[in-house]
Write a protein that holds these residues in place. Structure first.
Motif, PDB file in Angstrom:
ATOM      1  N   HIS A 280       7.896  -1.494  15.743  1.00 54.09           N
ATOM      2  CA  HIS A 280       8.748  -0.517  15.060  1.00 54.09           C
ATOM      3  C   HIS A 280       9.898  -1.233  14.368  1.00 54.09           C
ATOM      4  N   ILE A 281      10.392  -0.611  13.319  1.00 55.13           N
ATOM      5  CA  ILE A 281      11.492  -1.228  12.576  1.00 55.13           C
ATOM      6  C   ILE A 281      12.784  -1.012  13.356  1.00 55.13           C
ATOM      7  N   ALA A 282      13.371  -2.129  13.781  1.00 60.47           N
ATOM      8  CA  ALA A 282      14.621  -2.039  14.524  1.00 60.47           C
ATOM      9  C   ALA A 282      15.802  -1.929  13.562  1.00 60.47           C
ATOM     10  N   ARG A 283      15.758  -2.712  12.470  1.00 58.70           N
ATOM     11  CA  ARG A 283      16.841  -2.685  11.484  1.00 58.70           C
ATOM     12  C   ARG A 283      16.245  -2.871  10.107  1.00 58.70           C
ATOM     13  N   LYS A 284      16.906  -2.284   9.131  1.00 58.42           N
ATOM     14  CA  LYS A 284      16.555  -2.598   7.746  1.00 58.42           C
ATOM     15  C   LYS A 284      17.858  -2.675   6.963  1.00 58.42           C
ATOM     16  N   ARG A 285      17.977  -3.735   6.209  1.00 58.45           N
ATOM     17  CA  ARG A 285      19.240  -3.979   5.518  1.00 58.45           C
ATOM     18  C   ARG A 285      18.938  -4.363   4.074  1.00 58.45           C
ATOM     19  N   ILE A 286      19.651  -3.713   3.162  1.00 54.52           N
ATOM     20  CA  ILE A 286      19.472  -4.061   1.749  1.00 54.52           C
ATOM     21  C   ILE A 286      20.294  -5.324   1.468  1.00 54.52           C
ATOM     22  N   GLU A 287      19.618  -6.359   1.102  1.00 58.21           N
ATOM     23  CA  GLU A 287      20.313  -7.615   0.791  1.00 58.21           C
ATOM     24  C   GLU A 287      20.769  -7.647  -0.659  1.00 58.21           C
ATOM     25  N   ARG A 288      19.959  -7.024  -1.501  1.00 59.21           N
ATOM     26  CA  ARG A 288      20.369  -6.937  -2.902  1.00 59.21           C
ATOM     27  C   ARG A 288      19.948  -5.561  -3.428  1.00 59.21           C
ATOM     28  N   SER A 289      20.933  -4.832  -3.913  1.00 59.29           N
ATOM     29  CA  SER A 289      20.646  -3.482  -4.418  1.00 59.29           C
ATOM     30  C   SER A 289      20.357  -3.541  -5.920  1.00 59.29           C
TER      31      SER A 289
ATOM     32  N   LYS B 233      15.791  -6.645   4.084  1.00 61.40           N
ATOM     33  CA  LYS B 233      15.482  -7.479   5.253  1.00 61.40           C
ATOM     34  C   LYS B 233      15.089  -6.541   6.389  1.00 61.40           C
ATOM     35  N   LEU B 234      13.878  -6.716   6.890  1.00 61.75           N
ATOM     36  CA  LEU B 234      13.369  -5.850   7.949  1.00 61.75           C
ATOM     37  C   LEU B 234      13.349  -6.615   9.269  1.00 61.75           C
ATOM     38  N   THR B 235      13.729  -5.922  10.298  1.00 59.03           N
ATOM     39  CA  THR B 235      13.613  -6.492  11.649  1.00 59.03           C
ATOM     40  C   THR B 235      12.676  -5.587  12.433  1.00 59.03           C
TER      41      THR B 235
ATOM     42  N   ASP C  14       0.835  -1.210   0.000  1.00 56.10           N
ATOM     43  CA  ASP C  14       0.000   0.000   0.000  1.00 56.10           C
ATOM     44  C   ASP C  14       0.864   1.253   0.000  1.00 56.10           C
ATOM     45  N   ALA C  15       1.874   1.263   0.871  1.00 52.37           N
ATOM     46  CA  ALA C  15       2.724   2.463   0.979  1.00 52.37           C
ATOM     47  C   ALA C  15       3.573   2.644  -0.276  1.00 52.37           C
ATOM     48  N   PHE C  16       3.993   1.532  -0.855  1.00 51.68           N
ATOM     49  CA  PHE C  16       4.890   1.598  -2.019  1.00 51.68           C
ATOM     50  C   PHE C  16       4.169   2.164  -3.242  1.00 51.68           C
ATOM     51  N   GLN C  17       2.868   1.968  -3.302  1.00 52.14           N
ATOM     52  CA  GLN C  17       2.102   2.493  -4.441  1.00 52.14           C
ATOM     53  C   GLN C  17       2.175   4.011  -4.523  1.00 52.14           C
ATOM     54  N   SER C  18       2.264   4.662  -3.374  1.00 53.43           N
ATOM     55  CA  SER C  18       2.280   6.124  -3.383  1.00 53.43           C
ATOM     56  C   SER C  18       3.689   6.702  -3.474  1.00 53.43           C
ATOM     57  N   THR C  19       4.701   5.873  -3.298  1.00 54.95           N
ATOM     58  CA  THR C  19       6.057   6.435  -3.331  1.00 54.95           C
ATOM     59  C   THR C  19       6.873   5.943  -4.526  1.00 54.95           C
ATOM     60  N   ILE C  20       6.358   4.993  -5.251  1.00 52.92           N
ATOM     61  CA  ILE C  20       7.169   4.321  -6.280  1.00 52.92           C
ATOM     62  C   ILE C  20       7.706   5.291  -7.334  1.00 52.92           C
TER      63      ILE C  20
ATOM     64  N   ALA D 294       8.663   4.198   1.335  1.00 54.67           N
ATOM     65  CA  ALA D 294       7.507   3.307   1.528  1.00 54.67           C
ATOM     66  C   ALA D 294       7.616   2.601   2.869  1.00 54.67           C
ATOM     67  N   ILE D 295       8.831   2.174   3.215  1.00 50.85           N
ATOM     68  CA  ILE D 295       9.019   1.468   4.496  1.00 50.85           C
ATOM     69  C   ILE D 295       8.711   2.409   5.657  1.00 50.85           C
ATOM     70  N   ALA D 296       9.222   3.650   5.529  1.00 49.16           N
ATOM     71  CA  ALA D 296       8.993   4.626   6.602  1.00 49.16           C
ATOM     72  C   ALA D 296       7.510   4.940   6.732  1.00 49.16           C
ATOM     73  N   ARG D 297       6.820   4.986   5.589  1.00 47.07           N
ATOM     74  CA  ARG D 297       5.397   5.299   5.619  1.00 47.07           C
ATOM     75  C   ARG D 297       4.593   4.119   6.170  1.00 47.07           C
ATOM     76  N   ALA D 298       5.012   2.933   5.769  1.00 48.15           N
ATOM     77  CA  ALA D 298       4.260   1.744   6.196  1.00 48.15           C
ATOM     78  C   ALA D 298       4.482   1.458   7.676  1.00 48.15           C
ATOM     79  N   GLU D 299       5.618   1.874   8.192  1.00 49.71           N
ATOM     80  CA  GLU D 299       5.968   1.586   9.593  1.00 49.71           C
ATOM     81  C   GLU D 299       4.913   2.144  10.551  1.00 49.71           C
ATOM     82  N   LYS D 300       4.326   3.266  10.136  1.00 52.33           N
ATOM     83  CA  LYS D 300       3.325   3.901  11.011  1.00 52.33           C
ATOM     84  C   LYS D 300       2.098   3.015  11.199  1.00 52.33           C
ATOM     85  N   THR D 301       1.879   2.103  10.257  1.00 54.39           N
ATOM     86  CA  THR D 301       0.668   1.277  10.333  1.00 54.39           C
ATOM     87  C   THR D 301       0.945  -0.116  10.919  1.00 54.39           C
TER      88      THR D 301
END
Lengths: 224, 252
Positions: free
Chosen positions: B199-208, B191-193, B173-179, B221-228
């Motif tokens: 709340h998101i403790a860690r986020k790591r890009i596994e493949r860029s 990878k989200l923890t 949902d969040a990605f649709q508005s930020t893509i 999108a992650i920051a926006r989705a975190e609120k929900t």
């Protein structure tokens, strides 16, 4: 027009300048339309009256009926110079029959030339602003558009979104400046050309009248 | 210097006033034309996709898994029927002009139809069995924790998979508005923890993907989705990888 609220300060300034140019150029157009129309119509009426009336003093007493005609200024100047020449030679009684020395013709011609020049200056007053508007406002508008597009692209770079929904509004706002520039320029150019032609016709009429006036004076002098 | 007679001019004042009036009228006309309310048209018709209606709360189940922890148990229903129809009609049409000449072909098609009907019946039976089985298991789960039916809270593994789907739906949902992206087919695996508080403790890009704009849009999108996000089930941390593509968000 509400979406102009989102435009930058420079674009707003450009739009204000363009609106100013448009307002003033239309003011000049209205003013000149009336001035040239009156000058033409009253000049025609004055010429009719001039050729029907045989006496210069009779014409001179009726000049207030044709205040907007440039020919009345020419006549007034020529008649005034003629009168001064006659007064100088203590021949006041001969004024009614336009008697003067032949050398005085040059003085009258100079007076007529001076009056013609001042009338041309009066008729051409403000017309140059129309030329300025016609030649500069498209460029001013273009500047606003370029600046607006620059700002829009900068915004796109900052947001990181390159979709059409993000790009289109900024460009649309920027293009308004060019549109208003053209809206201001097109009538100004058309009016400038129209007034140039009308003024040229009036100048030709004034030249013809000056020549006729001098001819009449000279014929009268040589008759004496 | 003699007095020079001048023609009488009215001045530019009235011209300016007229010009201002004309411009103001034009502006007013433009505003009225542009912002006048449109003529009322037909009442709008809204269609609601009841089948794929998204579910916002994980307590009521995930839209992706359909609120069930047994997605593999129910096979896709209409496929066999769709496959059967054209095969059934095509030979019939083709055989129609030759009906009188070849009776063997019609026998073969009849046998084929019977075989397809058998297959259909077998699939229906299997589907019914699977549905009953799923219902039994669900009922057994609800007996243990009746307030968390259809939620990821039942058992450890099931809870994790459902919560991941929930997070995936929030991210989608969040990605649709930020893509936003520059490259054609960018793909980022993150990878989200998520901590016990949701709340998101860690986020790591596994493949860029190498597309900076796309990655920024993913983080937005992650920051926006975190609120929900709601806290993960079981009160512990939750870690999962998500694949972000222009088509949407998937689970790793």
């Amino acid at each position: 027009m509400l979406h102009l609220a989102g435009t930058g300060l420079v674009v707003k300034l450009v739009l204000c300048i363009l609106v100013f140019f448009s307002v003033v150029s239309w003011a000049i157009i209205f003013f000149k339309l009336l001035q040239v129309y009156r000058a033409n119509s009253e000049s025609e009426r004055f010429l009719d009256f001039f050729w029907k009336t045989k006496r210069f003093d009779g014409i001179n007493s009726q000049l207030d009926r044709f205040t907007n005609s440039p020919l009345t200024v020419l006549f007034s100047e020529g008649y005034g110079e003629l009168k001064r020449l006659v007064e100088k030679g203590d021949q006041k009684e001969e004024l009614d029959v336009m008697s003067t020395e032949l050398g005085g013709i040059e003085n009258i011609a100079r007076a007529l030339r001076r009056a013609t020049t001042s009338e041309i200056t009066r008729l051409e007053k403000y017309v140059t602003f129309l030329a300025t508007t016609g030649s500069t406002t498209p460029f001013i508008g273009l500047f606003g558009t370029v600046w607006g597009i620059m700002t829009a692209f900068k915004g796109i770079g900052e947001t990181g979104s390159a979709s059409l929904a993000v790009v289109a509004p900024g460009i649309s706002e920027a293009l308004i400046a060019t549109a208003i520039g053209l809206v201001a320029a097109i009538p100004a150019v058309m009016a400038y050309n129209h007034f140039q032609y009308k003024i040229k016709v009036l100048i030709a009429t004034m030249d013809n009248f000056s020549t006729e006036f001098l001819n009449i004076v000279q014929r009268t002098v040589t008759k004496k | 210097m003699s007095h020079t007679r001048q023609s009488r001019d009215t001045g530019l004042g009235w011209g300016l006033a007229t010009s201002c009036v004309v411009h103001a009228s034009l502006a007013a006309f433009f505003l009225l034309y542009r912002f006048s309310p449109p003529a009322p048209l037909e009442a709008p018709v809204y269609y609601v996709d009841v089948v794929n209606l998204p579910v916002a709360s994980p307590r009521a189940g995930s839209p992706v898994t359909g609120g069930s922890s047994l997605p593999a148990a129910s096979p896709p229903p209409p496929k066999p029927a769709e496959m059967a129809l054209p095969r059934k009609q095509t030979p019939a049409r083709a055989a129609a002009p030759k009906k009188a000449t070849s009776s063997r072909e019609s026998d073969a098609s009849q046998a084929f139809e019977e075989r397809m009907a058998k297959l259909q019946r077998a699939i229906d039976e299997r589907r019914q069995e699977a549905a009953i089985d799923a219902l039994r298991r669900k009922t057994a789960g609800s007996g243990r924790q009746p307030e968390r039916v259809g939620t990821p809270g039942g058992t450890g593994q099931e809870a994790g998979s459902d919560y991941a789907s929930y997070i995936q739906s929030r991210l989608t949902d969040a990605f649709q508005s930020t893509i936003a992206h520059q490259s054609k087919t960018p793909e980022v695996i993150v990878k989200l923890t998520i901590d016990a508080g949701g709340h998101i403790a860690r986020k790591r890009i596994e493949r860029s993907s190498g597309d900076k704009i796309f990655e920024e849009s993913v983080f937005k999108a992650i920051a926006r989705a975190e609120k929900t996000f709601v806290p993960p089930p079981g009160g512990g941390e939750f870690e999962y990888g998500f694949i972000f593509r222009p088509q949407g968000v998937g689970k790793k």
